[in-house]
Design an enzyme around this catalytic site. Sequence first.
Site, mmCIF file in Angstrom:
data_model
loop_
_atom_site.group_PDB
_atom_site.id
_atom_site.type_symbol
_atom_site.label_atom_id
_atom_site.label_comp_id
_atom_site.label_asym_id
_atom_site.label_seq_id
_atom_site.Cartn_x
_atom_site.Cartn_y
_atom_site.Cartn_z
ATOM 1 N N TYR A 283 27.081 61.250 7.604
ATOM 2 C CA TYR A 283 26.673 62.532 8.200
ATOM 3 C C TYR A 283 27.040 63.726 7.320
ATOM 4 O O TYR A 283 28.210 64.100 7.216
ATOM 5 C CB TYR A 283 27.376 62.656 9.540
ATOM 6 C CG TYR A 283 26.707 63.533 10.572
ATOM 7 C CD1 TYR A 283 26.201 62.976 11.736
ATOM 8 C CD2 TYR A 283 26.616 64.898 10.407
ATOM 9 C CE1 TYR A 283 25.613 63.770 12.712
ATOM 10 C CE2 TYR A 283 26.024 65.695 11.375
ATOM 11 C CZ TYR A 283 25.525 65.129 12.516
ATOM 12 O OH TYR A 283 24.945 65.915 13.473
ATOM 13 N N TYR A 331 16.748 66.649 4.034
ATOM 14 C CA TYR A 331 15.668 65.970 4.747
ATOM 15 C C TYR A 331 15.386 66.681 6.072
ATOM 16 O O TYR A 331 14.371 67.352 6.248
ATOM 17 C CB TYR A 331 16.024 64.497 4.954
ATOM 18 C CG TYR A 331 15.106 63.726 5.888
ATOM 19 C CD1 TYR A 331 13.729 63.941 5.905
ATOM 20 C CD2 TYR A 331 15.628 62.753 6.742
ATOM 21 C CE1 TYR A 331 12.898 63.228 6.763
ATOM 22 C CE2 TYR A 331 14.803 62.035 7.591
ATOM 23 C CZ TYR A 331 13.446 62.272 7.610
ATOM 24 O OH TYR A 331 12.637 61.571 8.463
#
Lengths: 387, 137
Positions: A283, A331
């Site tokens: 993450y 992204y």
Amino acid sequence: MARSLRGAAAIVGVADAASPTGELALRGRALEAAMIREALDDAGLTLDDVDGVACSGIATGIAEYLDLHPRYVEGTFVGGSSFEVHVEHAAAAIAAGLCDVVVGVYASTPRGDRRHGASPAAFGPMGPDVAAEWENPYGPMMPMTSYALAADRHMAQYGTTPEQLAQIAIDARRWAAMNPRARYRDPITIDDVLASPVIASPLHQLDCCLRTDGAGAYVLASAERACDLASSPVFVLGAASATDHWVISQMPDLTVTPGAISGPAAFVHAGITTDDVDVLEAYDSFTITELLHLEDLGFCAKGEGGAFVEDGKLGPGGALPTNTNGGGLSYTHPGQYGIFLLVEAVRQLRGSAGERQVPGAEIAVAHGCGGVLSATGTVVLGTEATL
Amino acid sequence: MTRRREPPVSDEARPFWDATREQRFRLPWCSECEVAIWYPRATCPRCLGDAIEWRDDDGGGTVYAASVHSKPGPGREAEDGPYVVVLVDLDAGVRMMSNVVGCPPGDVAAGMRVALAWEPLSDGRHLPVFRPADWKL
């Protein structure tokens, strides 16, 4: 599939509170703590024995109030039957060895709240609003401030540099260049990162994740069913979670996330070491987040994350391909990014990641980190060959 | 007066906020465990006891981490300028979020010794902030 919970767990202590007046003197967290104390006394146990917390809400908030760092939290809310559901889930967790002693709690005092004229913000049934009372007056921009403080502390303690953090953003962008759906695909340099605005020092705008729309889903099935299905199954080899705090000012050490517990535990369950990891999806809400994961998961020693990432090993062709879809930095990042970690890990292990495929990937790690470095979940995934 | 989101008063912390009206800084201690507790709780997180005692504290501490905010966060106004959000390790053994005032925000760094200062709130309470310990009146 047969369920194997019979005899796996037992209720060993109970407590409740009520009054003929319909009102109780205690409210909120104080009432919850009193119930927990009574139930533990009834069981002959203490807080030190507790490694799981259940409530129909933010279990991490109660855990923080009691300075507990449970490895199992259960916060399912399904209305009045939540607590029966929690017992089922907790029994399954105990049967699976995730935890040993779970304390479940509930407190609600609508009459007392009304008599005290409590405003929901200050005294909801969730207890005091810790952030409103002890953080917000100082002007933090959450969550960014939390990560900025962690980055500042890491720099002060270990000499980590803005250039080293920038390399993490650069490598994420290099992966994003190969992902046609990525928000940003143009290459960036260290100078680009350092020239982007500083909103909360020492983090630059390009140290921070995106804010985008996004969605994902997964299906988890029994191994038996999985083997009959069309696509190659990706097996859960190990998983663990850990929790630490709910607000940043309660985090004991801003350079160590609970991933230092969940990561090694998941690796032990899976029977792997960091050397076995072909692809890491971890993450990246901010560049500092990624750096802390690399240290806490054991890819390098604590404090050495900056030097570890300097050579670009997280990027395409590097020794540790990381966030191969471009990550939260390049992204997508709709707020709760964790599902994208799982989706990309599965694609890599199925060999279906297209241009960004890591050749021969057999083992991938999806490592999520929620709140403000508050809670981590580490999942080790593998192809059938790794079983 | 710096514009801020003003803090609510929780039951647990009412003695703290009341004392700030006369600029007294008090910390809750568990008189069984002999440890200070922050944020204020009705229950000691070590022993689960309720022997919470409020003790005066001089508010001395050391900056643990600092972040200069160049844009105003929620409740702040741009014309009030940059400010620094810090975590301060109090000598009493607890950590709290705060601001350091009385010096350029960029001068504040981990390891800096700080002393207590007060900023007024709209209802007569005061908010504890910090200033560099070597700051001269």
